[in-house]
Enzyme design. Structure first.
Site, PDB file in Angstrom:
ATOM      1  N   HIS A 139       0.841  -1.197   0.000  1.00 40.14           N
ATOM      2  CA  HIS A 139       0.000   0.000   0.000  1.00 40.14           C
ATOM      3  C   HIS A 139       0.876   1.246   0.000  1.00 40.14           C
ATOM      4  CE1 HIS A 139      -3.423   2.620   1.395  1.00 40.14           C
ATOM      5  NE2 HIS A 139      -2.372   3.318   1.792  1.00 40.14           N
ATOM      6  N   GLU A 140       1.792   1.324   0.939  1.00 43.72           N
ATOM      7  CA  GLU A 140       2.638   2.517   1.064  1.00 43.72           C
ATOM      8  C   GLU A 140       3.599   2.650  -0.109  1.00 43.72           C
ATOM      9  OE1 GLU A 140       1.913   4.836   3.095  1.00 43.72           O
ATOM     10  OE2 GLU A 140       0.459   3.642   4.179  1.00 43.72           O
ATOM     11  N   HIS A 187       2.398   4.384  -3.368  1.00 44.19           N
ATOM     12  CA  HIS A 187       2.286   5.842  -3.429  1.00 44.19           C
ATOM     13  C   HIS A 187       3.449   6.484  -4.191  1.00 44.19           C
ATOM     14  CE1 HIS A 187      -1.248   6.287  -0.953  1.00 44.19           C
ATOM     15  NE2 HIS A 187      -0.696   5.681   0.076  1.00 44.19           N
ATOM     16  N   ASP A 246      -5.101   7.649  -1.862  1.00 50.00           N
ATOM     17  CA  ASP A 246      -5.989   6.960  -0.928  1.00 50.00           C
ATOM     18  C   ASP A 246      -7.418   7.415  -1.213  1.00 50.00           C
ATOM     19  OD1 ASP A 246      -3.981   5.554   0.484  1.00 50.00           O
ATOM     20  OD2 ASP A 246      -3.491   7.356   1.600  1.00 50.00           O
ATOM     21  N   TYR A 261     -10.570   3.040   1.633  1.00 51.36           N
ATOM     22  CA  TYR A 261      -9.787   2.138   2.468  1.00 51.36           C
ATOM     23  C   TYR A 261     -10.572   0.852   2.703  1.00 51.36           C
ATOM     24  CZ  TYR A 261      -6.814   6.126   3.663  1.00 51.36           C
ATOM     25  OH  TYR A 261      -5.965   7.191   3.608  1.00 51.36           O
TER      26      TYR A 261
END
Length: 53
Positions: A3-4, A7, A16, A19
């Protein structure tokens, strides 16, 4: 972790938008173009092994 990392521009330049598993699944159904840019969609796609509902 995916997920991170998603970015970063080099890995996906995601945002985002929604979620959670349910939000990501609903976004993929209702707005696939936005799902491609959503970090949680990348996370669930890459980490859903073995496949979960």
């Amino acid at each position: 972790m995916s997920h991170e990392l998603s970015h970063f521009d080099v890995f996906g330049n995601t945002d985002d938008i929604v979620y959670g598993k349910t939000g990501a699944k609903n976004l993929a159904i209702s707005n696939p173009a936005s799902a491609v840019k959503n970090a949680d969609n990348h996370e669930y796609f890459s980490e859903n092994t073995p496949a979960q509902n």
